[in-house]
Design a protein around this motif. Sequence first.
Motif, PDB file in Angstrom:
ATOM      1  N   MET A   1       0.878  -1.405  -0.046  1.00  0.00           N
ATOM      2  CA  MET A   1       0.116   0.136  -0.170  1.00  0.00           C
ATOM      3  C   MET A   1       0.984   1.229  -0.161  1.00  0.00           C
ATOM      4  O   MET A   1       1.797   1.346   0.796  1.00  0.00           O
ATOM      5  N   THR A   2       0.464   2.155  -0.998  1.00  0.00           N
ATOM      6  CA  THR A   2       1.359   3.396  -0.947  1.00  0.00           C
ATOM      7  C   THR A   2       0.763   4.379  -0.031  1.00  0.00           C
ATOM      8  O   THR A   2      -0.584   4.531  -0.318  1.00  0.00           O
ATOM      9  N   ASP A   3       1.616   5.277   0.425  1.00  0.00           N
ATOM     10  CA  ASP A   3       1.069   6.261   1.281  1.00  0.00           C
ATOM     11  C   ASP A   3       0.926   7.517   0.266  1.00  0.00           C
ATOM     12  O   ASP A   3       1.798   8.091   0.093  1.00  0.00           O
ATOM     13  N   LEU A   4      -0.292   7.771  -0.159  1.00  0.00           N
ATOM     14  CA  LEU A   4      -0.553   8.872  -1.038  1.00  0.00           C
ATOM     15  C   LEU A   4      -0.808  10.224  -0.626  1.00  0.00           C
ATOM     16  O   LEU A   4      -1.027  11.235  -1.073  1.00  0.00           O
ATOM     17  N   GLY A   5      -1.172  10.020   0.827  1.00  0.00           N
ATOM     18  CA  GLY A   5      -1.671  11.317   1.568  1.00  0.00           C
ATOM     19  C   GLY A   5      -0.475  12.150   1.935  1.00  0.00           C
ATOM     20  O   GLY A   5      -0.561  13.247   2.297  1.00  0.00           O
ATOM     21  N   SER A   6       0.963  11.664   2.046  1.00  0.00           N
ATOM     22  CA  SER A   6       1.997  12.389   2.610  1.00  0.00           C
ATOM     23  C   SER A   6       2.380  13.525   1.661  1.00  0.00           C
ATOM     24  O   SER A   6       2.594  13.084   0.465  1.00  0.00           O
ATOM     25  N   PRO A   7       2.519  14.780   2.050  1.00  0.00           N
ATOM     26  CA  PRO A   7       3.045  15.489   1.257  1.00  0.00           C
ATOM     27  C   PRO A   7       4.564  15.439   0.609  1.00  0.00           C
ATOM     28  O   PRO A   7       4.703  15.601  -0.318  1.00  0.00           O
ATOM     29  N   ALA A   8       5.234  14.926   1.661  1.00  0.00           N
ATOM     30  CA  ALA A   8       6.636  14.584   1.272  1.00  0.00           C
ATOM     31  C   ALA A   8       6.597  13.482   0.017  1.00  0.00           C
ATOM     32  O   ALA A   8       7.305  13.410  -1.028  1.00  0.00           O
ATOM     33  N   THR A   9       5.599  12.651   0.190  1.00  0.00           N
ATOM     34  CA  THR A   9       5.402  11.472  -0.788  1.00  0.00           C
ATOM     35  C   THR A   9       4.926  12.099  -2.391  1.00  0.00           C
ATOM     36  O   THR A   9       5.576  12.051  -3.399  1.00  0.00           O
ATOM     37  N   ALA A  10       4.058  12.924  -1.854  1.00  0.00           N
ATOM     38  CA  ALA A  10       3.584  13.706  -3.334  1.00  0.00           C
ATOM     39  C   ALA A  10       4.364  14.687  -3.830  1.00  0.00           C
ATOM     40  O   ALA A  10       4.532  14.499  -5.045  1.00  0.00           O
ATOM     41  N   ASN A  11       5.440  15.204  -3.013  1.00  0.00           N
ATOM     42  CA  ASN A  11       6.357  16.078  -3.545  1.00  0.00           C
ATOM     43  C   ASN A  11       7.305  15.335  -4.375  1.00  0.00           C
ATOM     44  O   ASN A  11       7.733  15.688  -5.521  1.00  0.00           O
ATOM     45  N   GLY A  12       7.841  14.192  -3.887  1.00  0.00           N
ATOM     46  CA  GLY A  12       8.949  13.235  -4.491  1.00  0.00           C
ATOM     47  C   GLY A  12       8.349  12.792  -5.629  1.00  0.00           C
ATOM     48  O   GLY A  12       9.162  12.279  -6.764  1.00  0.00           O
ATOM     49  N   ARG A  13       7.066  12.557  -5.952  1.00  0.00           N
ATOM     50  CA  ARG A  13       6.372  11.851  -7.228  1.00  0.00           C
ATOM     51  C   ARG A  13       5.571  13.084  -7.891  1.00  0.00           C
ATOM     52  O   ARG A  13       4.648  12.383  -8.827  1.00  0.00           O
TER      53      ARG A  13
ATOM     54  N   GLU B   1      -3.717  22.282  -9.975  1.00  0.00           N
ATOM     55  CA  GLU B   1      -5.209  22.877  -9.852  1.00  0.00           C
ATOM     56  C   GLU B   1      -6.326  21.670  -9.904  1.00  0.00           C
ATOM     57  O   GLU B   1      -7.467  22.065  -9.299  1.00  0.00           O
ATOM     58  N   LEU B   2      -6.011  20.821 -10.537  1.00  0.00           N
ATOM     59  CA  LEU B   2      -6.952  19.599 -10.438  1.00  0.00           C
ATOM     60  C   LEU B   2      -6.741  18.894  -9.023  1.00  0.00           C
ATOM     61  O   LEU B   2      -7.975  18.495  -8.553  1.00  0.00           O
ATOM     62  N   ASP B   3      -5.501  18.352  -8.858  1.00  0.00           N
ATOM     63  CA  ASP B   3      -5.375  17.741  -7.437  1.00  0.00           C
ATOM     64  C   ASP B   3      -3.640  18.145  -7.028  1.00  0.00           C
ATOM     65  O   ASP B   3      -2.941  17.705  -7.657  1.00  0.00           O
ATOM     66  N   GLU B   4      -3.815  18.896  -6.010  1.00  0.00           N
ATOM     67  CA  GLU B   4      -2.521  19.414  -5.449  1.00  0.00           C
ATOM     68  C   GLU B   4      -1.686  18.352  -5.169  1.00  0.00           C
ATOM     69  O   GLU B   4      -0.214  18.198  -4.959  1.00  0.00           O
ATOM     70  N   GLU B   5      -2.183  17.140  -4.829  1.00  0.00           N
ATOM     71  CA  GLU B   5      -1.289  15.764  -4.505  1.00  0.00           C
ATOM     72  C   GLU B   5      -1.316  14.899  -5.679  1.00  0.00           C
ATOM     73  O   GLU B   5      -1.182  13.733  -5.153  1.00  0.00           O
ATOM     74  N   TYR B   6      -1.540  15.167  -6.783  1.00  0.00           N
ATOM     75  CA  TYR B   6      -1.376  14.311  -7.954  1.00  0.00           C
ATOM     76  C   TYR B   6      -0.081  13.599  -7.910  1.00  0.00           C
ATOM     77  O   TYR B   6       0.899  13.909  -7.330  1.00  0.00           O
ATOM     78  N   GLN B   7      -0.149  12.417  -8.510  1.00  0.00           N
ATOM     79  CA  GLN B   7       1.025  11.483  -8.304  1.00  0.00           C
ATOM     80  C   GLN B   7       1.482  10.971  -9.721  1.00  0.00           C
ATOM     81  O   GLN B   7       0.758  10.558 -10.661  1.00  0.00           O
TER      82      GLN B   7
END
Length: 147
Positions: free
Chosen positions: A1-13, A39-45
């Motif tokens: 399971m990938t942690d998609l909620g972490s800002p650090a993870t989002a930033n790196g991806r 603009e669509l999703d600030e935590e897009y991956q």
Amino acid sequence: MTDLGSPATANGRQIPAWIPTVGPGWAALLTDLHARLCELDEEYQVEDFSVDSGRLRLHVADRYDATGEVDVVFADAAVQLIDDAVRASAQTCDRCGAPGRPRFRGRGRSVGSLVRCDDCRTAPPVQPRPEGARTRPVQELSASGRC
Ligand SMILES: [Zn+2]
């Protein structure tokens, strides 16, 4: 399971992590694509990012709603933005950002393709640079972090 909620993870991806791996001529269009995806999703991956024969390839991870269904509104909008950027990259010199076109060239036993303008067409392929090297857009992005 990938942690998609972490800002650090989002930033790196997100796209800024890959900008140093392409020519500086594509930094502006990738920075613009990043802003639009935010603009669509600030935590897009980013799920897949590569340059194959001078052609940009980029996919973002699907997003799911509370019921577990794929968010098709996000997916359709993201695909449209990415398609526009891929089309733009095919007409943008990867070295200087001027209008260009695919140029086939041989190097040793391999033949590849680069998108180049007339002035840059004979310059060698851009090598991936270490983090924080030279181009201003990359430095601005790494200083600002994420969206
Ligand atoms: Zn050029």
